[in-house]
Design a protein around this motif. Structure first.
Motif, PDB file in Angstrom:
ATOM      1  N   ARG A  38     -29.796  34.215  41.425  1.00  0.00           N
ATOM      2  CA  ARG A  38     -30.957  34.382  40.550  1.00  0.00           C
ATOM      3  C   ARG A  38     -30.633  33.874  39.144  1.00  0.00           C
ATOM      4  NH1 ARG A  38     -35.282  37.674  41.569  1.00  0.00           N
ATOM      5  NH2 ARG A  38     -36.720  37.904  39.829  1.00  0.00           N
ATOM      6  N   LEU A  39     -31.566  33.141  38.553  1.00  0.00           N
ATOM      7  CA  LEU A  39     -31.386  32.605  37.211  1.00  0.00           C
ATOM      8  C   LEU A  39     -31.874  33.624  36.187  1.00  0.00           C
ATOM      9  CD1 LEU A  39     -30.635  30.180  35.417  1.00  0.00           C
ATOM     10  CD2 LEU A  39     -33.005  29.405  35.625  1.00  0.00           C
ATOM     11  N   LEU A  40     -30.980  34.027  35.256  1.00  0.00           N
ATOM     12  CA  LEU A  40     -31.335  34.952  34.195  1.00  0.00           C
ATOM     13  C   LEU A  40     -31.068  34.297  32.847  1.00  0.00           C
ATOM     14  CD1 LEU A  40     -29.895  38.383  35.453  1.00  0.00           C
ATOM     15  CD2 LEU A  40     -32.247  37.572  35.578  1.00  0.00           C
ATOM     16  N   ASP A  41     -32.013  34.469  31.905  1.00  0.00           N
ATOM     17  CA  ASP A  41     -31.813  33.930  30.569  1.00  0.00           C
ATOM     18  C   ASP A  41     -31.382  35.041  29.616  1.00  0.00           C
ATOM     19  OD1 ASP A  41     -34.145  35.361  29.876  1.00  0.00           O
ATOM     20  OD2 ASP A  41     -35.436  33.611  30.210  1.00  0.00           O
ATOM     21  N   SER A  42     -31.158  34.692  28.356  1.00  0.00           N
ATOM     22  CA  SER A  42     -30.659  35.655  27.377  1.00  0.00           C
ATOM     23  C   SER A  42     -31.646  36.795  27.140  1.00  0.00           C
ATOM     24  CB  SER A  42     -30.338  34.948  26.062  1.00  0.00           C
ATOM     25  OG  SER A  42     -31.479  34.278  25.558  1.00  0.00           O
ATOM     26  N   THR A  78     -26.450  31.079  34.730  1.00  0.00           N
ATOM     27  CA  THR A  78     -26.446  32.535  34.529  1.00  0.00           C
ATOM     28  C   THR A  78     -25.082  33.000  34.040  1.00  0.00           C
ATOM     29  OG1 THR A  78     -28.149  32.845  36.231  1.00  0.00           O
ATOM     30  CG2 THR A  78     -26.816  34.761  35.664  1.00  0.00           C
ATOM     31  N   ALA A  79     -24.017  32.422  34.582  1.00  0.00           N
ATOM     32  CA  ALA A  79     -22.668  32.780  34.147  1.00  0.00           C
ATOM     33  C   ALA A  79     -22.465  32.419  32.679  1.00  0.00           C
ATOM     34  CB  ALA A  79     -21.626  32.071  35.016  1.00  0.00           C
ATOM     35  N   ALA A  88     -21.798  35.195  29.705  1.00  0.00           N
ATOM     36  CA  ALA A  88     -20.575  35.131  28.903  1.00  0.00           C
ATOM     37  C   ALA A  88     -20.901  34.980  27.424  1.00  0.00           C
ATOM     38  CB  ALA A  88     -19.703  33.975  29.380  1.00  0.00           C
ATOM     39  N   THR A  89     -21.903  34.167  27.113  1.00  0.00           N
ATOM     40  CA  THR A  89     -22.309  33.984  25.726  1.00  0.00           C
ATOM     41  C   THR A  89     -22.851  35.279  25.137  1.00  0.00           C
ATOM     42  OG1 THR A  89     -22.844  31.661  26.200  1.00  0.00           O
ATOM     43  CG2 THR A  89     -23.758  32.600  24.183  1.00  0.00           C
ATOM     44  N   GLU A 137     -17.991  37.029  36.537  1.00  0.00           N
ATOM     45  CA  GLU A 137     -17.283  36.453  37.680  1.00  0.00           C
ATOM     46  C   GLU A 137     -18.256  35.553  38.401  1.00  0.00           C
ATOM     47  OE1 GLU A 137     -14.606  37.558  41.600  1.00  0.00           O
ATOM     48  OE2 GLU A 137     -14.771  38.956  39.922  1.00  0.00           O
ATOM     49  N   GLN A 138     -18.042  34.241  38.275  1.00  0.00           N
ATOM     50  CA  GLN A 138     -18.878  33.298  39.003  1.00  0.00           C
ATOM     51  C   GLN A 138     -18.262  33.079  40.365  1.00  0.00           C
ATOM     52  OE1 GLN A 138     -19.529  29.401  37.334  1.00  0.00           O
ATOM     53  NE2 GLN A 138     -20.784  28.783  39.062  1.00  0.00           N
TER      54      GLN A 138
END
Length: 272
Positions: free
Chosen positions: A79-83, A110-111, A115-116, A122-123
């Motif tokens: 799943r793609l998650l943004d900030s 997403t990773a 991280a940012t 963990e990818q």
């Protein structure tokens, strides 16, 4: 909530046959696993609003079944998650006196976003079990993971390939890569290259002052005295253990010997 139980949300509308998106909350020892459905939304914003409502309902329904400050590991798979979505999840968990600490994903973007945002990441490779009982024998590495961020204390980044970080790794930060590790900055935390046992992997940093270095199964701590002049250095494995060398022309002056499972200096011709 009973230990190791999984909590799914009921259908929000009994008159519709379409399954309601589910959020799973599962206890695993002293932490909680928050599992989001691994589906690509057709209507992104609408899907996220419903999913966030599911999460808040789930947390409210089971509030009081955990100790305040319990760490949460978020499993999002592909799943793609943004900030913004990570911020929404963090706020919802904080309201329930929980703390998001680690993110598991198979998706590169997403990773990077996690991280940012300051979370441990963990990818994973697709179709890999989350907690495998045996190490995979697969030697193929994923594409490198490139991050522009400072890895702060308590944050761990794990990737089944090479990790490149434009920024510093602070004391208490940890980088674990199945491939090489390249820090375009100051390495003061822990770095583990070749995490699945590859002795050919190396660690490079513009300024090398790590808490601990690991390559494959070898472990080394830095010398107590700091060098008078700092320069980019590379950590590599030899038959005597992990060594540090100037990164300048390292690949031209050293070669990896599979028989000895370590790097050796190339023979250089004597000047005429």
């Amino acid at each position: 909530m009973n230990p190791e139980s999984t909590t799914s949300l009921p259908n929000g509308n009994a008159n519709t046959s379409k399954p309601y998106s589910q959020v799973h909350l599962k206890r695993a020892g002293k932490k909680l696993l928050l599992i989001l459905p691994d589906t690509e939304p057709k209507e992104g914003n609408k899907d996220w609003i419903e999913l966030l409502q599911d999460l808040k309902y789930c947390l409210t329904h089971h509030k009081g079944t955990w100790t305040p400050g319990t760490p949460v590991h978020l499993l999002v798979e592909n799943r793609l998650l943004d900030s913004r979505q990570f911020h929404n999840i963090g706020e919802a968990l904080e309201a329930a006196e929980l703390k998001l600490t680690r993110v598991f994903t198979t998706r590169r973007q997403t990773a990077i976003t996690a991280a940012t945002a300051g979370y441990s990441v963990e990818q994973e490779t697709p179709k890999r079990e989350l907690f495998p009982t045996e190490m995979s024998t697969q030697t193929n590495l994923n594409e490198p993971l490139y991050l522009k961020t400072t890895v702060r204390s308590g944050v761990a980044i794990r990737h089944p390939g090479t990790i490149i970080i434009q920024g510093d790794v602070n004391p208490g930060g940890e980088i674990i890569a199945d491939g090489d590790i390249i820090i375009w900055g100051h390495l003061r935390g822990i770095a583990h290259a070749g995490a699945k046992g590859n002795p050919q992997c190396c660690i490079m940093a513009l300024r090398m002052q790590p808490t601990q270095l690991r390559i494959g199964e070898a472990v080394a701590r830095p010398p107590g005295d700091s060098p008078e002049v700092f320069e980019p250095e590379v950590a590599y494995l030899t038959t005597e253990g992990i060594r540090l060398k100037s990164a300048l022309n390292f690949n031209k002056t050293h070669t990896f010997t599979a028989k000895e499972k370590g790097w050796t200096q190339k023979n250089t011709p004597n000047p005429a």
